[in-house]
Design an enzyme around this catalytic site. Structure first.
Site, short mmCIF file in Angstrom:
data_model
loop_
_atom_site.label_atom_id
_atom_site.label_comp_id
_atom_site.label_asym_id
_atom_site.label_seq_id
_atom_site.Cartn_x
_atom_site.Cartn_y
_atom_site.Cartn_z
N ASP A 27 -0.63 -1.02 6.92
CA ASP A 27 0.32 -2.09 7.25
C ASP A 27 0.83 -2.73 5.97
O ASP A 27 0.09 -3.43 5.29
CB ASP A 27 -0.39 -3.10 8.16
CG ASP A 27 0.44 -4.34 8.43
OD1 ASP A 27 1.66 -4.33 8.17
OD2 ASP A 27 -0.15 -5.34 8.91
N ASN A 29 3.45 -4.97 5.64
CA ASN A 29 4.05 -6.30 5.71
C ASN A 29 3.19 -7.33 6.43
O ASN A 29 3.62 -8.45 6.67
CB ASN A 29 5.44 -6.24 6.34
CG ASN A 29 5.40 -5.78 7.80
OD1 ASN A 29 4.33 -5.59 8.37
ND2 ASN A 29 6.57 -5.60 8.40
N ASP A 31 2.01 -7.52 9.57
CA ASP A 31 2.24 -7.88 10.97
C ASP A 31 1.25 -7.22 11.92
O ASP A 31 1.37 -7.36 13.14
CB ASP A 31 3.67 -7.56 11.39
CG ASP A 31 3.98 -6.06 11.38
OD1 ASP A 31 3.11 -5.27 10.96
OD2 ASP A 31 5.11 -5.69 11.79
N ASP A 35 3.38 0.79 8.88
CA ASP A 35 4.81 0.95 8.65
C ASP A 35 5.05 1.87 7.46
O ASP A 35 4.12 2.36 6.82
CB ASP A 35 5.46 -0.42 8.42
CG ASP A 35 4.69 -1.29 7.43
OD1 ASP A 35 4.19 -0.74 6.43
OD2 ASP A 35 4.58 -2.50 7.67
N ASP A 208 8.28 17.84 18.81
CA ASP A 208 7.51 17.29 19.92
C ASP A 208 7.84 18.04 21.22
O ASP A 208 9.00 18.32 21.51
CB ASP A 208 7.84 15.81 20.08
CG ASP A 208 7.01 15.12 21.13
OD1 ASP A 208 5.77 15.11 20.99
OD2 ASP A 208 7.59 14.58 22.09
N GLU A 267 4.99 21.85 18.48
CA GLU A 267 3.93 21.40 19.39
C GLU A 267 4.17 22.15 20.69
O GLU A 267 4.96 21.74 21.54
CB GLU A 267 3.99 19.89 19.63
CG GLU A 267 2.85 19.43 20.54
CD GLU A 267 3.14 18.17 21.33
OE1 GLU A 267 2.18 17.51 21.74
OE2 GLU A 267 4.33 17.87 21.58
#
Length: 532
Positions: A27, A29, A31, A35, A208, A267
């Site tokens: 993380d 930032n 929050d 990210d 995907d 996948e």
């Protein structure tokens, strides 16, 4: 626009690719959600670990109904994860570290918030806008029954009825309407999406639900009354249809037109390795995940059978095999192998087995730390759509997605900034003993085992896509094979120690060896033969 700095031809044939589940990696930032800035901050770790590339799960604009696999805009970064400039900087930084970057593309379905679906809802039944998706009239006297008996992977029917009477197909959540790949506009749009990210400099794509794009003509009933399993191997009218291969032949032409050996990995959940191999024929995709290996029991006979079938299937089409033990959709293999000390011991042995096999390997974030599945997450923190869709009977995949422990004595264990928000899923207290900081300088740690194995694999010419695998005579219940003339891998998945011939000097072992040629239970060893 960035350029591809790594230049090795066909690098994907024996690369070790590290899967980053973006919201749970780091993380940047504060929050509580991982990210792109967080990923950038940890690229040196990945380089030092010894992997060749990083695969990023979706970071596109999305309502996050399925944690980013419901895409509203394929050319924009969701503010939750950063900006398009952050994505560009991440690719540049990764290339500077010698790492390639693979991004997810989600072509089976969009978000309900995608401009196309919003337009289709507004346009009404019979409109051209609805032809991009699978809209149908219902069955029954007043159309009150769904068009067929298909069920969602996440539970419940695969159809949702609109107030105007039409039903639309969603093999996953209702917020993820399936695209109609018979529509030429859909095909053209995704070809342009590929070019957009290739122009930005990415090295490849993870596709995907690659097996799900094309549905059987007429959308026939399944007829069995059984539920749908994405991770199963049953033949179904909405998975592994022949028409998907035409799509991937067109994608291959686009990838081949770019410099730097761009690639794609499927996948593709199929009934068997021979069907999976169809996705990696010379004019289609470059790799396909080996889910048959991932799902194999920890036994010598079962492992040898799937290894032989996988190598035979890929060799028939001239493609490399791929090997994977865990990912963001399945229970972590430490837990699958029994959990606790025995599960970790088996997972360490499985790592050496996997990294010794011919071809490419995918490593899921945290497996290098020996992380187990988190089985006791409180009900009120669960976010996987399977939890709600199943009526709170299936806990879903959150247990393998808990944010990583990097350092420190208390949560968030270096995942986010000090004083920042709590991680989006709580980390167990016992993970403080499994952090990167704790394990980095411990020569007996799982992290050190991975670092050592990856260093040997990178420099040993007969590993990776080097020499062929040759099985050697071995005691019952064990696996022993050579890679060329200078390396032997021996694995004992059994419950009792066995005695082996003296193959040479021990290069690396997953557990302490007693000597005298004895290989303990649930242990793997790499031997250097004749000083190789």
């Amino acid at each position: 626009m960035t350029t591809n700095s790594p230049t090795t031809t066909d690098w994907w044939r024996d690369s070790v690719i590290y899967q980053v589940y973006v919201r749970s990696f780091a993380d940047g930032n504060g929050d509580g959600i991982g990210d792109l800035l967080g990923v950038r901050s940890r690229l040196r770790y990945l380089s030092a670990l010894g992997v060749d590339a990083v695969w990023l799960t979706p970071f596109y604009a999305s309502p996050q109904a399925d944690h980013g696999y419901d895409v509203a805009d394929y050319r924009a970064v969701d503010p939750l994860f950063g900006t398009l400039q952050d994505a560009d900087a991440l690719v540049r930084d990764a290339h500077a570290q010698g790492l390639r970057v693979i991004v997810d593309v989600v072509p089976n379905h969009t978000s309900e918030a995608h401009a196309w679906f919003v337009e289709a809802l507004a346009a009404g039944p019979g409109s051209a806008a609805r032809e991009r998706y699978h809209f149908r009239a219902g069955r029954g006297e007043n159309g009150e029954l769904p068009p067929n008996d298909w069920e969602s992977v996440f539970g419940g029917r695969a159809w949702t009825r609109l107030p105007d009477g039409d039903w639309y197909l969603h093999l996953f959540a209702p917020e993820q309407p399936d695209l109609n790949w018979e529509h030429q506009g859909v095909r053209a749009e995704f070809e342009n999406i590929l070019r957009f990210w290739l122009d930005l400099g990415v090295d490849g794509f993870r596709v995907d639900v690659a097996h799900g794009l094309v549905k059987a003509p007429g959308l026939p009933d399944v007829g069995t009354g059984a539920g749908v399993e994405l991770l199963g191997s049953a033949e179904l009218p909405f998975f592994d249809q022949e028409g998907v291969h035409e799509i991937y032949r067109a994608w291959r032409r686009i990838l081949d037109a770019y410099p730097g050996a761009r690639m794609a990995v499927a996948e593709a959940w199929t009934p068997g390795p021979e069907r999976t191999a169809r996705y990696v024929r010379p004019d289609e995709l470059h790799q396909a995940f080996n889910f048959h290996y991932l799902g194999t029991d920890w036994s010598a006979d079962a492992l040898r059978e799937v290894i032989d079938a996988s190598l035979a299937g890929s060799a028939e089409v001239g493609a490399p095999a791929t090997w994977v033990l865990s990912n963001h959709d399945v229970r972590r293999h430490v837990t699958r192998y029994g959990g606790g000390a025995i599960g970790l011991r088996r997972a360490r042995a499985a790592a050496l087995l996997t990294l010794a096999l011919p071809g490419s390997v995918y490593v899921y974030q945290g497996e290098e730390l020996g992380l187990p599945e988190v089985l006791d997450l409180p009900d009120d923190v669960l976010q996987d759509p399977r939890w709600e869709r199943s009526g709170h009977t299936e806990r879903g995949r959150d247990g393998c997605r808990v944010p990583l422990p990097w350092s420190g004595e208390r949560a968030p264990y270096g995942f986010g900034a000090p004083g920042g928000a709590a991680p989006w899923l709580p980390q167990p207290r016992e993970w403080r003993e499994l952090s990167v900081e704790v394990q980095w300088d411990d020569p007996t740690s799982t992290l050190s085992l991975y670092r050592s194995a990856l260093a040997i694999r990178r420099t040993h010419p007969e590993l990776g896509d080097g020499a062929a695998l040759r099985w050697l005579d071995a005691p019952a219940g064990t696996l022993v094979f050579s890679r060329g003339e200078s390396l032997v891998c021996a694995v004992n998945p059994g419950a009792e120690p066995v005695r082996l011939p003296e193959y040479g000097a021990v290069l690396l072992a997953s557990a302490e060896l007693p000597g005298g040629g004895v290989l303990p239970a649930d242990t793997a060893v790499w031997y250097a033969v004749d000083g190789g």
